[in-house]
Scaffold this active site. Sequence first.
Site, PDB file in Angstrom:
ATOM      1  N   GLY A 191       0.767  -1.241   0.000  1.00 11.95           N
ATOM      2  CA  GLY A 191       0.000   0.000   0.000  1.00 11.95           C
ATOM      3  C   GLY A 191       0.792   1.281   0.000  1.00 11.95           C
TER       4      GLY A 191
ATOM      5  CG  ASP B  88      -8.757   1.427   9.656  1.00 12.18           C
ATOM      6  OD1 ASP B  88      -9.497   1.812  10.562  1.00 12.18           O
ATOM      7  OD2 ASP B  88      -9.177   0.968   8.580  1.00 12.18           O
TER       8      ASP B  88
ATOM      9  CE  LYS C 274     -10.245   4.892   6.563  1.00 16.54           C
ATOM     10  NZ  LYS C 274     -10.983   3.663   6.239  1.00 16.54           N
TER      11      LYS C 274
END
Length: 182
Positions: free
Chosen positions: A45, A104, A132
Amino acid sequence: MNKHPDFERIMLTEEQLKQRVKEVALAVDEEYEGKRPLVVGILKGSIIFYADFIRFLTMPLELDFMVVSSYGSGTVSSGKLHIKKDLDRDVAGRDVIIVEDIIDSGFTLANLKALLLERGAASVKIVTLLNKEDRREYDIEPDYNCFDIENEFVVGYGLDYDEQYRHIPYIGILKPSVYEKK
């Protein structure tokens, strides 16, 4: 810029990404002046973010990569850290900068940071593209963060859903209909 048909909307444009990545890289460069850190990209990612980030650094550095995940092909963390590719270099006594695409729940980075410190790293700092905060379950915060985002399923600029959309040069919010099909 045309929005991909699977996206609800574009969250961050190519221009926004480039400008903020440059700003963060310059701040990191300043902190590590006179040092030679090991910059660890978390694959897959972070690959595009990592490449852009290191191009803005002027300090001497070494590069390495890990493939670490708590996700399978789904959208929810499995709760287990899987190291699929470990570092090629020893971190003992080294300043380590982890470059990650998104924080996250915080599970992956909390466990990875603890592991690298256990292996003897002198310091471990985290640089993340997206944060997040609303989803955080573990006590971990990035040392450098490009963007705080809402709790949306985002893809593009290296981030994927089931190995798709990584090549998109901006970040978009994926339509739920795409991932609810499976």
